[in-house]
Design a protein around this motif. Structure first.
Motif, PDB file in Angstrom:
ATOM      1  N   HIS A  16      43.092  39.082  31.258  1.00 42.67           N
ATOM      2  CA  HIS A  16      41.982  39.436  32.152  1.00 42.67           C
ATOM      3  C   HIS A  16      40.942  38.323  32.103  1.00 42.67           C
ATOM      4  O   HIS A  16      40.929  37.528  31.154  1.00 42.67           O
ATOM      5  CB  HIS A  16      41.305  40.737  31.694  1.00 42.67           C
ATOM      6  CG  HIS A  16      42.259  41.837  31.374  1.00 42.67           C
ATOM      7  ND1 HIS A  16      42.539  42.235  30.079  1.00 42.67           N
ATOM      8  CD2 HIS A  16      43.033  42.612  32.179  1.00 42.67           C
ATOM      9  CE1 HIS A  16      43.421  43.215  30.090  1.00 42.67           C
ATOM     10  NE2 HIS A  16      43.750  43.458  31.353  1.00 42.67           N
ATOM     11  N   PRO A  17      40.044  38.270  33.079  1.00 44.83           N
ATOM     12  CA  PRO A  17      38.888  37.392  32.917  1.00 44.83           C
ATOM     13  C   PRO A  17      38.153  37.796  31.637  1.00 44.83           C
ATOM     14  O   PRO A  17      37.950  38.976  31.394  1.00 44.83           O
ATOM     15  CB  PRO A  17      38.035  37.706  34.163  1.00 44.83           C
ATOM     16  CG  PRO A  17      39.006  38.228  35.172  1.00 44.83           C
ATOM     17  CD  PRO A  17      40.032  38.995  34.379  1.00 44.83           C
ATOM     18  N   SER A  41      44.025  33.952  35.020  1.00 47.88           N
ATOM     19  CA  SER A  41      43.970  35.376  34.695  1.00 47.88           C
ATOM     20  C   SER A  41      45.093  36.099  35.424  1.00 47.88           C
ATOM     21  O   SER A  41      45.219  36.004  36.645  1.00 47.88           O
ATOM     22  CB  SER A  41      42.618  35.973  35.106  1.00 47.88           C
ATOM     23  OG  SER A  41      41.578  35.413  34.334  1.00 47.88           O
ATOM     24  N   ALA A  44      43.883  40.499  37.236  1.00 48.88           N
ATOM     25  CA  ALA A  44      42.509  40.471  37.735  1.00 48.88           C
ATOM     26  C   ALA A  44      42.459  40.727  39.232  1.00 48.88           C
ATOM     27  O   ALA A  44      41.479  40.392  39.886  1.00 48.88           O
ATOM     28  CB  ALA A  44      41.861  39.129  37.414  1.00 48.88           C
ATOM     29  N   ARG A  71      36.057  38.296  38.354  1.00 46.31           N
ATOM     30  CA  ARG A  71      36.546  36.952  38.700  1.00 46.31           C
ATOM     31  C   ARG A  71      35.377  35.981  38.872  1.00 46.31           C
ATOM     32  O   ARG A  71      35.479  34.803  38.506  1.00 46.31           O
ATOM     33  CB  ARG A  71      37.402  37.006  39.969  1.00 46.31           C
ATOM     34  CG  ARG A  71      38.722  37.749  39.790  1.00 46.31           C
ATOM     35  CD  ARG A  71      39.673  37.485  40.944  1.00 46.31           C
ATOM     36  NE  ARG A  71      39.160  37.906  42.217  1.00 46.31           N
ATOM     37  CZ  ARG A  71      39.351  39.117  42.768  1.00 46.31           C
ATOM     38  NH1 ARG A  71      40.045  40.038  42.108  1.00 46.31           N
ATOM     39  NH2 ARG A  71      38.859  39.409  43.949  1.00 46.31           N
ATOM     40  N   ASP A  74      34.314  34.890  35.540  1.00 48.33           N
ATOM     41  CA  ASP A  74      35.288  33.923  35.040  1.00 48.33           C
ATOM     42  C   ASP A  74      35.030  32.536  35.627  1.00 48.33           C
ATOM     43  O   ASP A  74      35.107  31.518  34.932  1.00 48.33           O
ATOM     44  CB  ASP A  74      36.694  34.406  35.407  1.00 48.33           C
ATOM     45  CG  ASP A  74      37.770  33.886  34.474  1.00 48.33           C
ATOM     46  OD1 ASP A  74      37.474  33.599  33.301  1.00 48.33           O
ATOM     47  OD2 ASP A  74      38.929  33.789  34.909  1.00 48.33           O
ATOM     48  N   CYS A  85      39.870  27.444  37.510  1.00 47.55           N
ATOM     49  CA  CYS A  85      39.993  28.882  37.297  1.00 47.55           C
ATOM     50  C   CYS A  85      40.796  29.489  38.441  1.00 47.55           C
ATOM     51  O   CYS A  85      40.587  29.153  39.606  1.00 47.55           O
ATOM     52  CB  CYS A  85      38.590  29.480  37.246  1.00 47.55           C
ATOM     53  SG  CYS A  85      38.529  31.241  36.945  1.00 47.55           S
ATOM     54  N   SER A  86      41.735  30.386  38.101  1.00 48.51           N
ATOM     55  CA  SER A  86      42.561  31.005  39.124  1.00 48.51           C
ATOM     56  C   SER A  86      42.990  32.394  38.665  1.00 48.51           C
ATOM     57  O   SER A  86      42.821  32.746  37.499  1.00 48.51           O
ATOM     58  CB  SER A  86      43.786  30.139  39.412  1.00 48.51           C
ATOM     59  OG  SER A  86      44.525  30.639  40.491  1.00 48.51           O
ATOM     60  N   SER A  87      43.552  33.171  39.596  1.00 54.10           N
ATOM     61  CA  SER A  87      44.029  34.518  39.279  1.00 54.10           C
ATOM     62  C   SER A  87      45.402  34.717  39.888  1.00 54.10           C
ATOM     63  O   SER A  87      45.651  34.308  41.024  1.00 54.10           O
ATOM     64  CB  SER A  87      43.060  35.571  39.817  1.00 54.10           C
ATOM     65  OG  SER A  87      43.618  36.872  39.731  1.00 54.10           O
ATOM     66  N   ASP A  92      44.786  45.159  36.910  1.00 51.48           N
ATOM     67  CA  ASP A  92      44.502  45.587  35.551  1.00 51.48           C
ATOM     68  C   ASP A  92      45.224  46.911  35.282  1.00 51.48           C
ATOM     69  O   ASP A  92      45.310  47.778  36.155  1.00 51.48           O
ATOM     70  CB  ASP A  92      42.983  45.778  35.430  1.00 51.48           C
ATOM     71  CG  ASP A  92      42.507  46.024  34.017  1.00 51.48           C
ATOM     72  OD1 ASP A  92      43.013  46.966  33.375  1.00 51.48           O
ATOM     73  OD2 ASP A  92      41.618  45.293  33.559  1.00 51.48           O
TER      74      ASP A  92
END
Length: 253
Positions: A16-17, A41, A44, A71, A74, A85-87, A92
């Motif tokens: 998770h963040p 992450s 997220a 996010r 993050d 930074c990416s997701s 969750d």
């Protein structure tokens, strides 16, 4: 870390963040040795219609902050550390639904699995494929050891080990705070890993500043900034301006 040709990125898999930055802090930068660092992450993603029910008083534990807000936290922390930074966009565990439209996990306690890795669920093949699509062949990965056995941490660990990339590990904060050094080693043995630690000196003030970007989770999990910082200071072994980030490797560094 030994030189690679061509030079890959350091991709830190965060369930998770907050997990990666809380656990590793400013130590990521000296450890990466000039490589680009990407905080990825996995769980997220937006919750869809489930988000409305997650805000009901009896369900408040599911979503103290929206996935979008987490996010953004993050992104602020990553910018402070000089990381990308990416997701991956998966949901969750607290917000995932079963086939009948009900929450998959009924209580906060149900998010935590048995410590026995043999009983952890297999990751969804589609999620593994999405993760592969985010990576490059030369990337070096750093993944959680899933200390505490939160289901999303366990899935992240198993996903990382299903890949062919060179892999390092970190101990999950805050769960490692409840685990003695002996129990930590026993957990690694149960995972079938023989690991060597490397402690990297880093800036406590930068770690602290980045960690506090996750304000929603600081308040939800610790109740106050002071209690959070006390725990984080113990984890980072900070004294004055100096702190230490520990990264585990299956090879000599």
């Amino acid at each position: 870390m030994p030189a690679e040709a061509p030079r890959g990125r350091v991709v830190v898999l965060s369930p998770h963040p907050d997990d990666a930055v809380w656990s590793l802090g400013s130590g990521l930068v000296p450890w990466a040795g000039g490589r680009q660092i990407v905080l990825l992450s996995l769980f997220a993603g937006d919750a869809g219609p489930a988000i409305a029910r997650a805000h009901a008083s009896e369900q408040r534990w599911r979503c103290f902050a929206s996935p979008g807000q987490r996010r953004q936290e993050d992104q602020r922390a990553a910018a402070l550390l000089g990381c990308a930074c990416s997701s991956l966009g998966a949901q969750d565990a607290a917000l995932r639904l079963d086939g009948h439209g009900e929450f998959l996990h009924a209580s906060p306690q149900s998010l935590f699995l048995t410590p026995d890795p043999a009983a952890w669920p297999e990751p969804d093949p589609g999620l593994l494929q999405r993760l592969r699509g985010c990576l490059r062949p030369q990337d070096v990965l750093c993944a959680p050891l899933a200390i505490g056995a939160h289901v999303d941490h366990c899935l992240t660990h198993r996903l990382a080990r299903a890949l062919d990339h060179r892999l390092f590990f970190y101990s999950d904060f805050p769960y490692v705070e409840q685990c003695s050094p002996q129990r930590e080693l026993e957990h690694m043995q149960a995972l079938g890993l023989r690991l060597r630690p490397r402690d990297i000196a880093c800036s406590w003030s930068r770690w602290r500043e980045a960690a506090l970007c996750y304000r929603s989770q600081v308040l939800m999990l610790f109740g106050s900034q002071g209690r959070f910082l006390d725990a984080l200071k113990r984890h980072s072994r900070a004294q004055g301006e100096r702190a230490f980030c520990r990264i585990w490797s299956t090879r000599a560094m």
